[in-house]
Scaffold this motif. Structure first.
Motif, PDB file in Angstrom:
ATOM      1  N   LEU A 198       0.808  -1.210   0.000  1.00  0.00           N
ATOM      2  CA  LEU A 198       0.000   0.000   0.000  1.00  0.00           C
ATOM      3  C   LEU A 198       0.846   1.267   0.000  1.00  0.00           C
ATOM      4  N   GLY A 199       2.013   1.218   0.619  1.00  0.00           N
ATOM      5  CA  GLY A 199       2.859   2.398   0.670  1.00  0.00           C
ATOM      6  C   GLY A 199       4.181   2.101   1.345  1.00  0.00           C
ATOM      7  N   VAL A 200       5.199   2.888   0.988  1.00  0.00           N
ATOM      8  CA  VAL A 200       6.548   2.730   1.528  1.00  0.00           C
ATOM      9  C   VAL A 200       7.014   4.075   2.067  1.00  0.00           C
ATOM     10  N   PHE A 201       7.486   4.076   3.323  1.00  0.00           N
ATOM     11  CA  PHE A 201       8.068   5.264   3.950  1.00  0.00           C
ATOM     12  C   PHE A 201       9.561   5.005   4.115  1.00  0.00           C
ATOM     13  N   ASN A 202      10.363   5.626   3.250  1.00  0.00           N
ATOM     14  CA  ASN A 202      11.796   5.364   3.209  1.00  0.00           C
ATOM     15  C   ASN A 202      12.551   6.475   3.937  1.00  0.00           C
ATOM     16  N   LEU A 203      13.113   6.131   5.107  1.00  0.00           N
ATOM     17  CA  LEU A 203      13.852   7.098   5.924  1.00  0.00           C
ATOM     18  C   LEU A 203      15.322   7.105   5.498  1.00  0.00           C
ATOM     19  N   ASP A 204      15.780   8.223   4.975  1.00  0.00           N
ATOM     20  CA  ASP A 204      17.143   8.299   4.455  1.00  0.00           C
ATOM     21  C   ASP A 204      17.713   9.681   4.768  1.00  0.00           C
ATOM     22  N   MET A 205      18.576   9.740   5.807  1.00  0.00           N
ATOM     23  CA  MET A 205      19.167  10.987   6.274  1.00  0.00           C
ATOM     24  C   MET A 205      18.104  11.855   6.951  1.00  0.00           C
TER      25      MET A 205
END
Length: 482
Positions: A198-205
């Motif tokens: 359904l969705g992706v929350f990509n934490l990067d920096m």
């Protein structure tokens, strides 16, 4: 007459896979995914946000910054095992998604992607992903990306204390710094298995702030066109729960490089969540000085990103969704409308050009009142057993013009193209030297997924096969491939 939808996808593929052919997979993709309508804060989620602890973020980043975690080196494997232990201490089921990548002419990756699973109670085959990458090639990488990985662990620690209807996956990827060579094969596998993401929350920096001269601390997110609805949902939820630290879209408009790109390639909605808005001000980026106190200098910002991700994930994991996969197709002078059955839904309200057409308990309807040469737009809303109305489903529209005598060609001469209607504002008719072209308005060198959608012409029913030829003129750089 058949409704014809022209889609052109331009994908920015990594240097490692650039010369390989991207496999076309008939997966769900979820480009039309819709999201819950959140109107008030949930006290349980508010309590979750109070638990976000910057000391936990500090300790994880501090441990990770002691290593140069290059994807191909033993330090990456040490980090993988450390993170695996952390997820297992939380009580999550875990496994390693191993993969290979051609780096320096050999397959050299021993460390893989860490998958921690929090299984949903009602819809275990519907997935929400919180991701990061743990590798870094040339320094401590405190901000890039020990900070995002610490954020994923903190999300997992807090969310895993609760049960949700949908499954949450926590995934620190390896190989992002080698241009997503870890996330790409994982998402490829997801697409082959038709996973409903359904969705992706990509934490990067997530930990660098350039200073008080930039005003109050704020949060940013980047996304490609297919993730517009996910961003709108995320931004609304973040600003509802954390109004003191508002969320905006990146000022450069399009998404920045990161593991979310791999999901976008296979049409899964995914956001880049991080401090890259201030990339030019971050003198510690990929430097030995990317440590706590320099590269990570604002734990309040990191805490805000984690809170926003927890709130958006928790609301989505338990939220009531509108009917999905809405479709409108013209056949024999009628419009055939259909959608998926939505759980906990008593009936459906079908709308035509924003006016209620009918309320029905069925998941299909035939609109016989269709007029050629008129553009009609349809969507559906669910009515919950409690009487509450859902947000609108994805919209679909129909339009017919005279059938073309094939073969036909068009070179965009003049200011308009007869019969051409663009469904989004990413494109304009423009000039390229002496040629007339359809040009991208946005920053295509950052946007890994550009889509042209147009109901351009009708194909006669007697035609079984159609070949569409395209000439793509590229003004950017060589890593773009059609």
């Amino acid at each position: 007459m058949k409704k014809y939808l022209l889609i052109i996808i331009a994908i920015m593929i990594s240097i490692n896979v650039m010369n390989a052919q991207v496999e076309v997979i008939d997966n769900k993709g979820n480009r039309n995914q819709t999201y819950p309508l959140v109107t008030e804060v949930n006290p349980t989620i508010v309590e979750m946000l109070r638990q976000v602890d910057t000391i936990n973020l500090y300790n994880t980043i501090d441990w990770m910054q002691q290593y140069v975690r290059d994807a191909t080196k033993p330090e990456a494997l040490i980090t993988q095992n450390y993170l695996l232990d952390r997820f297992e201490e939380i009580g999550l089921d875990t496994y390693i998604h191993n993969h290979t990548a051609t780096i320096g002419g050999t397959d050299t990756l021993e460390a893989g992607n860490i998958i921690a699973v929090q299984l949903g109670t009602e819809f275990p085959d519907e997935y929400i992903i919180i991701s990061s990458h743990y590798d870094h090639p040339d320094g401590p990488g405190a901000d890039d990306n020990a900070s995002g990985t610490a954020g994923v662990l903190e999300c997992a620690r807090i969310l895993s204390q609760h049960k949700f209807k949908r499954t949450i996956l926590y995934i620190p990827f390896n190989g992002e710094e080698r241009w997503m060579v870890g996330s790409y094969p994982f998402v490829h596998k997801c697409a082959r298995e038709n996973m409903n993401i359904l969705g992706v929350f990509n934490l990067d920096m997530i930990g660098f702030w350039p200073g008080p001269e930039y005003g109050d601390v704020t949060m940013y997110s980047g996304y490609s066109y297919i993730s517009q609805q996910l961003f709108d949902y995320y931004q609304h939820v973040a600003n509802l729960y954390i109004p003191e630290m508002p969320t905006y879209r990146f000022s450069v408009v399009d998404s920045y490089g990161g593991d979310h790109m791999s999901f976008n390639i296979y049409e899964y909605p995914a956001l880049y969540i991080g401090d890259i808005e201030y990339h030019d001000e971050n003198m510690h980026y990929h430097r030995p000085s990317d440590t706590i106190g320099a590269g990570v200098n604002c734990f309040a910002l990191a805490q805000g990103f984690v809170k926003a991700t927890i709130a958006a994930t928790a609301e989505l994991a338990d939220g009531w969704l509108a009917p999905q996969d809405f479709s409108a197709v013209v056949k024999e002078g009628k419009v055939f409308l259909s959608w998926n059955e939505a759980p906990e839904t008593e009936s459906y309200r079908l709308f035509k050009d924003d006016e209620l057409l009918i309320e029905t308990k069925e998941t299909s309807f035939i609109d016989e009142d269709f007029i050629d040469n008129e553009w009609l737009r349809y969507y559906v809303k669910g009515i919950h057993v409690s009487g509450k109305e859902s947000p609108a489903s994805n919209q679909d529209s129909v339009f017919t013009i005279q059938e073309l005598q094939l073969p036909v060609s068009y070179d965009f001469k003049g200011d308009t193209v007869e019969g051409l209607f663009l469904n989004n504002n990413n494109w304009i008719l423009d000039n390229w030297g002496s040629q007339n072209v359809l040009a991208a308005k946005t920053y295509t060198h950052d946007n890994i997924l550009q889509i042209i959608e147009t109901q351009w012409f009708s194909i006669p029913d007697s035609v079984e096969n159609v070949t569409l030829g395209l000439k793509i003129i590229n003004s950017n750089f060589v890593s773009w491939s059609p």
